[in-house]
Design a protein around this motif. Structure first.
Motif, PDB file in Angstrom:
ATOM      1  N   THR A 135     -14.349  12.384   5.832  1.00 43.48           N
ATOM      2  CA  THR A 135     -13.051  11.817   6.208  1.00 43.48           C
ATOM      3  C   THR A 135     -12.132  12.894   6.769  1.00 43.48           C
ATOM      4  OG1 THR A 135     -13.263  10.117   4.496  1.00 43.48           O
ATOM      5  CG2 THR A 135     -11.071  10.512   5.382  1.00 43.48           C
ATOM      6  N   LEU A 161      -7.359   7.700  -5.619  1.00 38.77           N
ATOM      7  CA  LEU A 161      -7.138   7.062  -4.320  1.00 38.77           C
ATOM      8  C   LEU A 161      -8.109   5.906  -4.160  1.00 38.77           C
ATOM      9  CD1 LEU A 161      -5.898   6.995  -1.423  1.00 38.77           C
ATOM     10  CD2 LEU A 161      -7.738   8.544  -0.738  1.00 38.77           C
ATOM     11  N   GLU A 194      -4.358   1.823   1.740  1.00 40.02           N
ATOM     12  CA  GLU A 194      -4.725   2.859   0.774  1.00 40.02           C
ATOM     13  C   GLU A 194      -3.720   2.860  -0.370  1.00 40.02           C
ATOM     14  OE1 GLU A 194      -7.026   6.030   3.724  1.00 40.02           O
ATOM     15  OE2 GLU A 194      -5.177   6.634   2.696  1.00 40.02           O
ATOM     16  N   TYR A 195      -4.243   3.098  -1.575  1.00 40.17           N
ATOM     17  CA  TYR A 195      -3.419   3.121  -2.779  1.00 40.17           C
ATOM     18  C   TYR A 195      -3.649   4.439  -3.503  1.00 40.17           C
ATOM     19  CZ  TYR A 195      -2.951  -1.835  -1.810  1.00 40.17           C
ATOM     20  OH  TYR A 195      -2.677  -3.037  -1.198  1.00 40.17           O
ATOM     21  N   GLN A 196      -2.571   5.213  -3.662  1.00 39.55           N
ATOM     22  CA  GLN A 196      -2.659   6.540  -4.269  1.00 39.55           C
ATOM     23  C   GLN A 196      -1.909   6.543  -5.591  1.00 39.55           C
ATOM     24  OE1 GLN A 196      -3.648   9.841  -2.361  1.00 39.55           O
ATOM     25  NE2 GLN A 196      -3.964  10.342  -4.518  1.00 39.55           N
ATOM     26  N   THR A 244     -13.809   3.965  -2.989  1.00 42.93           N
ATOM     27  CA  THR A 244     -13.811   3.519  -1.593  1.00 42.93           C
ATOM     28  C   THR A 244     -14.630   2.246  -1.492  1.00 42.93           C
ATOM     29  OG1 THR A 244     -13.764   5.840  -0.927  1.00 42.93           O
ATOM     30  CG2 THR A 244     -14.210   4.215   0.793  1.00 42.93           C
ATOM     31  N   GLY A 300      -4.353   4.117   6.050  1.00 43.67           N
ATOM     32  CA  GLY A 300      -5.318   5.126   6.457  1.00 43.67           C
ATOM     33  C   GLY A 300      -5.628   5.039   7.935  1.00 43.67           C
ATOM     34  N   PRO A 357       0.823  -1.220   0.000  1.00 42.59           N
ATOM     35  CA  PRO A 357       0.000   0.000   0.000  1.00 42.59           C
ATOM     36  C   PRO A 357       0.851   1.261   0.000  1.00 42.59           C
ATOM     37  CG  PRO A 357      -0.022  -1.016   2.166  1.00 42.59           C
ATOM     38  CD  PRO A 357       0.683  -1.975   1.257  1.00 42.59           C
ATOM     39  N   SER A 417      -9.318   3.134  -1.288  1.00 42.05           N
ATOM     40  CA  SER A 417      -9.244   2.819   0.146  1.00 42.05           C
ATOM     41  C   SER A 417     -10.337   1.813   0.472  1.00 42.05           C
ATOM     42  CB  SER A 417      -9.399   4.082   0.991  1.00 42.05           C
ATOM     43  OG  SER A 417     -10.610   4.754   0.680  1.00 42.05           O
TER      44      SER A 417
END
Length: 337
Positions: free
Chosen positions: A147, A245, A254-256, A318, A108, A104, A247
């Motif tokens: 968030t 993003l 989380e992957y950005q 998400t 988060g 990741p 999540s």
């Protein structure tokens, strides 16, 4: 029946009168608790605690503030109590069998985040916002905004929501929080800066999302459904922004970025997982119940996907676990086609 008569009857122990008195405010109070807590389940608990406190305290209500303001005061304090409690929903380990995810981008912190069903808001009376409100109501229920609120200290969340979302005056908020106007203004300044820090760096440069239910939104959503259900990575990647993003609360992974999100999706599809999607709406955004196809043709609910859109692209995806499906009137499984 006049409010004064209902209050008198409720004080005398008439539960039906109390219900009639508070019913007009339930939907907006539920949303208020959700913004404060970021969890649909926690918001429901806070709302019930609010009503219990109001019922027990009605004898002390003197009418100096409106009944709506009095209820918001109680709800805000119940939410502050919940924010300070240690029992928030814990993070979960990776639990997707047969799938080895890429490393990741980050972990988060808001693992208790849950979606809010749009259907809960349908038919709700239009909330009359105060003159201090700075946010559109659609933005103020979005996953990104909720968030960001969770990253703020509890009191700053309360001040920002009461002032900038609901539009209460500083003096009203100070009275609700048993504070001073100077303290409220200071907390508001810090809260605004905190929310700004947690916005995506490119947020101001991105085009607005298409209007809910518009042909543009429908077309983008349809392209996503075709790509996801057919496991077409190239078509999916073409829909994503560069800084997309992904999540999946309560898992913290989380992957950005488009490349790493593509690798994550490729890991899912590469393991042979194929899905059917059933449309829903959450937080004013397109959402889908995700159903994993089994060899016998039955598709089992694995979660809920919520899309955050910008222009003609997807800015965030998400994924929530399957415990949320009943809130959206989605079944646990789909029969074989």
């Amino acid at each position: 029946m006049a409010a004064a008569d209902l209050i008198a009857q409720a004080r005398a122990g008439d539960g039906a009168a109390f219900g009639e008195l508070t019913e007009p405010y339930l939907r907006e109070l539920r949303v208020h608790c959700y913004r404060m807590l970021g969890s649909f389940e926690d918001a429901e608990d806070a709302l019930q605690n609010t009503l219990l406190t109001a019922w027990q305290s009605l004898g002390g209500y003197e009418g100096r503030a409106s009944l709506r303001t009095w209820l918001y005061r109680i709800a805000t304090h119940r939410c502050l109590d919940a924010r300070r409690a240690a029992g928030r929903r814990p993070a979960k380990d990776w639990d997707v069998p047969g799938v080895e995810p890429p490393e990741p981008t980050r972990l988060g912190e808001v693992v208790w985040l849950q979606p809010f069903p749009d259907a809960v808001l349908e038919g709700a009376p239009q909330v009359s916002l105060g003159p201090e409100a700075r946010y559109e109501q659609t933005e103020a229920i979005s996953l990104a905004f909720v968030t960001a609120l969770q990253a703020l200290p509890p009191r700053q969340v309360a001040v920002l929501v009461l002032r900038d979302v609901l539009g209460f005056h500083a003096r009203e908020v100070a009275d609700m929080l048993e504070s001073t106007v100077e303290s409220v203004n200071s907390a508001l300044k810090r809260a605004r800066a905190g929310v700004q820090r947690h916005r995506p760096a490119t947020a101001d440069q991105q085009p607005p999302p298409p209007t809910a239910g518009s042909p543009a939104e429908d077309a983008l959503v349809a392209r996503f459904v075709r790509a996801w259900e057919s496991a077409d990575i190239d078509a999916l990647v073409a829909l994503l922004t560069d800084d997309v993003l992904a999540s999946m609360p309560p898992m913290p992974f989380e992957y950005q970025g488009r490349d790493v999100v593509a690798r994550f999706c490729a890991a899912l599809f590469g393991a042979g997982r194929r899905f059917d999607l059933v449309p829903a709406r959450a937080n004013g955004q397109p959402a889908f119940g995700a159903y994993l196809r089994a060899p016998n043709g039955v598709s089992h609910g694995t979660g809920l996907y919520v899309l955050t859109l910008t222009g003609d692209r997807i800015r965030a995806l998400t994924r929530f676990d399957n415990t949320v499906l009943p809130w959206f009137d989605l079944p646990r499984s789909l029969p074989s086609r």
